[in-house]
Write a protein that holds these residues in place. Structure first.
Motif, PDB file in Angstrom:
ATOM      1  N   ASN A  17       0.828  -1.216   0.000  1.00  0.00           N
ATOM      2  CA  ASN A  17       0.000   0.000   0.000  1.00  0.00           C
ATOM      3  C   ASN A  17       0.857   1.260   0.000  1.00  0.00           C
ATOM      4  N   ARG A  18       1.909   1.286   0.792  1.00  0.00           N
ATOM      5  CA  ARG A  18       2.796   2.459   0.824  1.00  0.00           C
ATOM      6  C   ARG A  18       3.519   2.637  -0.503  1.00  0.00           C
ATOM      7  N   TYR A  19       3.987   1.530  -1.070  1.00  0.00           N
ATOM      8  CA  TYR A  19       4.724   1.605  -2.329  1.00  0.00           C
ATOM      9  C   TYR A  19       3.818   2.077  -3.470  1.00  0.00           C
ATOM     10  N   LEU A  20       2.623   1.531  -3.532  1.00  0.00           N
ATOM     11  CA  LEU A  20       1.691   1.931  -4.589  1.00  0.00           C
ATOM     12  C   LEU A  20       1.213   3.371  -4.413  1.00  0.00           C
ATOM     13  N   ALA A  21       1.307   3.886  -3.188  1.00  0.00           N
ATOM     14  CA  ALA A  21       0.960   5.289  -2.934  1.00  0.00           C
ATOM     15  C   ALA A  21       2.102   6.226  -3.349  1.00  0.00           C
ATOM     16  N   GLY A  22       3.261   5.650  -3.748  1.00  0.00           N
ATOM     17  CA  GLY A  22       4.347   6.465  -4.254  1.00  0.00           C
ATOM     18  C   GLY A  22       5.590   6.536  -3.396  1.00  0.00           C
ATOM     19  N   ALA A  23       5.577   5.916  -2.229  1.00  0.00           N
ATOM     20  CA  ALA A  23       6.757   5.963  -1.350  1.00  0.00           C
ATOM     21  C   ALA A  23       7.880   5.102  -1.920  1.00  0.00           C
ATOM     22  N   PRO A  24       9.124   5.592  -1.860  1.00  0.00           N
ATOM     23  CA  PRO A  24      10.249   4.766  -2.315  1.00  0.00           C
ATOM     24  C   PRO A  24      10.561   3.646  -1.324  1.00  0.00           C
ATOM     25  N   ILE A  25      11.213   2.620  -1.816  1.00  0.00           N
ATOM     26  CA  ILE A  25      11.519   1.452  -0.983  1.00  0.00           C
ATOM     27  C   ILE A  25      12.336   1.840   0.241  1.00  0.00           C
ATOM     28  N   ARG A  26      13.326   2.690   0.070  1.00  0.00           N
ATOM     29  CA  ARG A  26      14.180   3.071   1.210  1.00  0.00           C
ATOM     30  C   ARG A  26      13.383   3.790   2.299  1.00  0.00           C
ATOM     31  N   ARG A  27      12.444   4.641   1.914  1.00  0.00           N
ATOM     32  CA  ARG A  27      11.635   5.340   2.917  1.00  0.00           C
ATOM     33  C   ARG A  27      10.723   4.359   3.646  1.00  0.00           C
ATOM     34  N   LEU A  32       9.286   1.655   8.582  1.00  0.00           N
ATOM     35  CA  LEU A  32       8.778   0.426   9.199  1.00  0.00           C
ATOM     36  C   LEU A  32       9.839  -0.321  10.004  1.00  0.00           C
ATOM     37  N   GLY A  33      11.081   0.165   9.958  1.00  0.00           N
ATOM     38  CA  GLY A  33      12.138  -0.447  10.757  1.00  0.00           C
ATOM     39  C   GLY A  33      12.608  -1.799  10.241  1.00  0.00           C
ATOM     40  N   VAL A  34      12.581  -1.975   8.926  1.00  0.00           N
ATOM     41  CA  VAL A  34      13.072  -3.211   8.315  1.00  0.00           C
ATOM     42  C   VAL A  34      14.096  -2.850   7.246  1.00  0.00           C
ATOM     43  N   SER A  35      14.753  -3.851   6.679  1.00  0.00           N
ATOM     44  CA  SER A  35      15.787  -3.591   5.678  1.00  0.00           C
ATOM     45  C   SER A  35      15.176  -3.319   4.305  1.00  0.00           C
ATOM     46  N   TYR A  36      15.999  -2.708   3.461  1.00  0.00           N
ATOM     47  CA  TYR A  36      15.624  -2.454   2.072  1.00  0.00           C
ATOM     48  C   TYR A  36      15.279  -3.777   1.381  1.00  0.00           C
ATOM     49  N   SER A  37      16.132  -4.789   1.588  1.00  0.00           N
ATOM     50  CA  SER A  37      15.918  -6.066   0.911  1.00  0.00           C
ATOM     51  C   SER A  37      14.626  -6.744   1.368  1.00  0.00           C
ATOM     52  N   TYR A  38      14.257  -6.566   2.634  1.00  0.00           N
ATOM     53  CA  TYR A  38      12.999  -7.138   3.124  1.00  0.00           C
ATOM     54  C   TYR A  38      11.821  -6.523   2.372  1.00  0.00           C
ATOM     55  N   VAL A  39      11.831  -5.196   2.250  1.00  0.00           N
ATOM     56  CA  VAL A  39      10.743  -4.506   1.542  1.00  0.00           C
ATOM     57  C   VAL A  39      10.733  -4.933   0.073  1.00  0.00           C
ATOM     58  N   HIS A  40      11.898  -4.963  -0.550  1.00  0.00           N
ATOM     59  CA  HIS A  40      11.996  -5.339  -1.959  1.00  0.00           C
ATOM     60  C   HIS A  40      11.454  -6.758  -2.184  1.00  0.00           C
ATOM     61  N   ARG A  41      11.828  -7.690  -1.307  1.00  0.00           N
ATOM     62  CA  ARG A  41      11.341  -9.071  -1.438  1.00  0.00           C
ATOM     63  C   ARG A  41       9.832  -9.150  -1.278  1.00  0.00           C
ATOM     64  N   ARG A  42       9.298  -8.438  -0.292  1.00  0.00           N
ATOM     65  CA  ARG A  42       7.839  -8.463  -0.088  1.00  0.00           C
ATOM     66  C   ARG A  42       7.115  -7.935  -1.330  1.00  0.00           C
ATOM     67  N   LEU A  43       7.628  -6.890  -1.928  1.00  0.00           N
ATOM     68  CA  LEU A  43       7.015  -6.343  -3.143  1.00  0.00           C
ATOM     69  C   LEU A  43       7.113  -7.354  -4.286  1.00  0.00           C
ATOM     70  N   HIS A  44       8.284  -7.952  -4.431  1.00  0.00           N
ATOM     71  CA  HIS A  44       8.497  -8.938  -5.497  1.00  0.00           C
ATOM     72  C   HIS A  44       7.552 -10.126  -5.326  1.00  0.00           C
ATOM     73  N   TYR A  45       7.490 -10.688  -4.122  1.00  0.00           N
ATOM     74  CA  TYR A  45       6.631 -11.847  -3.870  1.00  0.00           C
ATOM     75  C   TYR A  45       5.150 -11.506  -4.007  1.00  0.00           C
ATOM     76  N   SER A  46       4.814 -10.250  -3.848  1.00  0.00           N
ATOM     77  CA  SER A  46       3.418  -9.815  -3.992  1.00  0.00           C
ATOM     78  C   SER A  46       3.061  -9.517  -5.446  1.00  0.00           C
ATOM     79  N   GLY A  47       4.052  -9.584  -6.341  1.00  0.00           N
ATOM     80  CA  GLY A  47       3.787  -9.359  -7.753  1.00  0.00           C
ATOM     81  C   GLY A  47       3.728  -7.897  -8.162  1.00  0.00           C
ATOM     82  N   VAL A  48       4.253  -7.018  -7.317  1.00  0.00           N
ATOM     83  CA  VAL A  48       4.226  -5.585  -7.612  1.00  0.00           C
ATOM     84  C   VAL A  48       5.405  -5.236  -8.517  1.00  0.00           C
TER      85      VAL A  48
END
Length: 83
Positions: A17-27, A32-48
């Motif tokens: 939801n945050r990413y689709l609203a326009g927020a960059p992965i690093r922000r 959320l207090g997690v790593s860049y790679s964690y966010v990137h993986r979640r987006l990838h696995y979600s098909g975004v």
């Protein structure tokens, strides 16, 4: 960054939801207090589809070295020589 306990990790829906609203992965990762790679993986696995880096690109048809003033002065200079 220390590992976030599983119970405290943000859900994929929160990240997507945050990413689709326009927020960059690093922000998203920082907020959320997690790593860049964690966010990137979640987006990838979600098909975004991941946006390209660097934001908006300049229009290639606009020349940075030409301004309306310089174009106007070139026209008036040509008109002066025709008289």
């Amino acid at each position: 960054m220390p590992a976030t306990p599983p119970a405290e990790r943000p859900t994929s829906a929160q990240i997507v939801n945050r990413y689709l609203a326009g927020a960059p992965i690093r922000r998203i990762a920082a907020e959320l207090g997690v790593s860049y790679s964690y966010v990137h993986r979640r987006l990838h696995y979600s098909g975004v589809p991941i946006r390209s880096r660097g934001g908006r690109r300049p229009d290639p048809t606009v020349h940075a070295d030409r301004t309306p003033e310089s174009e106007h002065s070139a026209v008036s200079a040509d008109q002066d020589t025709l008289d």
